[in-house]
Design an enzyme around this catalytic site. Structure first.
Site, PDB file in Angstrom:
ATOM      1  CD  GLU A   1     104.333  -9.098  -7.210  1.00 59.21           C
ATOM      2  OE1 GLU A   1     103.783  -9.683  -6.270  1.00 59.21           O
ATOM      3  OE2 GLU A   1     104.351  -9.545  -8.365  1.00 59.21           O
TER       4      GLU A   1
ATOM      5  CG  ASN B   1     130.670 -15.513   5.607  1.00 58.13           C
ATOM      6  OD1 ASN B   1     129.812 -15.924   4.840  1.00 58.13           O
ATOM      7  ND2 ASN B   1     131.844 -15.101   5.193  1.00 58.13           N
TER       8      ASN B   1
END
Length: 450
Positions: free
Chosen positions: A254, A206
């Site tokens: 992938e 954050n």
């Protein structure tokens, strides 16, 4: 089809979910009621966006997603918000009492009551898929539901869907901006529990996002909506290759193959560029080379750590918009000549590229400028150890005084779990450091070079 099911857990997960689905709908031209005027095939169809949306016979598009929180207020906002008609009511699951920032409540006492219901809903979503690819799990490390329930759910998913990949988008507790005192406990317990169940975890800090909003978008006091919209853009970039046809497409598995050199070291850093406000974008030419360079600026990273202190193990560049391979190759060649960016010596090539011709979409009235091209870089670097070191340090400060531990033990946890989790994270930090150490020959050469 290669469908993905998104699971949004706890307040952070649900609010990021809102931002993501709002953006997906805009990107695909799906209206808040689920209708999609541009889609000619009614029901099913083999369009790329069907990986994230299922279609009903009436031509309504329903997100393949589940929203779960142990208390109702946050999910109630979805139930009454703009997109209330988009979701099936059964996809929004809430409990009666919250986890009170307590991992043990989310994982043991209160989470247990709701987990079977959630798995049942997920099973229904999975039944609608022809070839389920995996799960995207959105949660925070610091909250009780985000840490405890998310880890419980992932353990159960590993049992039910052992072969499917599970990717996490996790909100890492910000070094300065803390929402709960016990964040370090929750984070370390959840990381320990999910370490063997998650295939790849994209962490978002954050504070890093606050800084990006303040610096790049000139928002003096960013709200969670500002943060979540930026996170939404990143998630959208990562999943764009699953939702659109592109030149060089990247599949969920992938990512893992290219980013995770060792099963435990599966925490890539995300960096997104250009993050720029409308008035600035008007005066800047953001070429492929420029946005590629911006990705290697520590200031644009989503987690506070300095890759210049670590080494890159692998790097995925996901471009979208008006980008051609020639420009990308030139930009990457330039990057490789820079001395500041070091790769581990056992991974010389290290770049994987995906290009998607769909330009980035922005939420109308949002802070981000509409740009022609953008890139999201996912890099696995040993510098992430800094983030773990910070957490472990805070954990130690509290644990040395046995502070707050009774809340966890009172909910049925054992004290041994704390030290076990702490050992595991210390080991993870060590692993990251060891991976960055060069092979023996390289060390001798370096000695001469300096």
């Amino acid at each position: 089809m290669r469908e993905c099911i998104s699971i949004h857990v706890g307040q952070a997960g649900v609010q990021i979910g809102n931002a993501c689905w709002e953006l997906y709908c805009l990107e695909h031209g799906i209206q808040p009621d689920g209708q999609m005027p541009s889609d000619k095939t009614i029901g099913g169809g083999d369009d790329s966006f069907n990986t994230f949306f299922s279609e009903t016979g009436a031509g309504k598009h329903v997100p393949r997603a589940v929203f779960v929180d142990l208390e109702p207020t946050v999910v109630d906002e979805v139930r009454t918000g703009t997109y209330r008609q988009l979701f099936h009511p059964e996809q929004l699951i809430t409990g009666k009492e919250d986890a009170a920032s307590n991992y043990a409540r989310g994982h043991y006492t209160i989470g247990k009551e709701i987990v079977d219901l959630v798995l049942d809903r997920i099973r229904k979503l999975a039944d609608l898929c022809t070839g389920l690819q995996g799960f995207l799990i959105f949660h925070s490390f610091g909250g009780g539901t985000g840490s405890g329930f998310a880890s419980l759910l992932m353990e159960r998913l590993s049992v039910d869907y052992s072969k499917k990949s599970k990717l996490e988008f996790a909100i890492y507790p910000a070094p300065q901006v803390s929402t709960a005192v016990v964040e370090p406990y929750n984070s370390i317990l959840t990381t320990h529990t999910t370490l063997e169940h998650s295939d790849c975890a994209f962490m978002v800090d954050n504070e890093a996002i606050y800084d990006i909003c303040r610096r790049n978008l000139d928002i003096e006091r960013p709200t969670y909506t500002n943060l979540n919209r930026l996170i939404g853009q990143i998630v959208s970039s990562i999943t764009a290759s699953l939702r659109f046809d592109g030149a060089l497409n990247v599949d969920l598995t992938e990512f893992q193959t290219n980013l995770v050199p060792y099963p435990r070291i599966h925490f890539p850093l995300a960096t997104y560029a250009p993050v720029i406000s409308a008035e600035k974008a008007y005066h800047e030419q953001l070429s492929v080379a420029e946005i590629t360079n911006a990705c290697f600026e520590p200031a644009n990273q989503m987690v506070k750590c300095d890759p210049r202190h670590g080494k890159y193990m692998a790097c995925c560049m996901l471009y979208r918009g008006d980008v051609v391979p020639k420009d990308v190759n030139a930009a990457i060649a330039t990057i490789k000549t820079k001395r500041t960016i070091q790769f581990v010596d056992w991974c010389p090539t290290g770049f994987k590229v995906g290009i998607n011709y769909q330009p980035p979409t922005v939420v109308p009235g949002g802070d981000l400028a509409k740009v022609q091209r953008a890139v999201c870089m996912l890099s696995n670097t040993t510098a992430i150890a800094e983030a773990w070191a910070r957490l472990v340090h805070k954990f130690d400060l509290m644990y040395a005084k046995w502070a707050f531990v009774h809340w966890y033990v009172g909910e049925g946890m054992e004290e041994g779990e704390f030290s076990e989790a702490r050992e595991d994270l210390a080991a993870l930090e060590k692993d990251c450091e060891e991976v960055g150490v060069d092979s023996v020959e390289a060390e001798a050469e370096e000695g001469e070079a300096y």
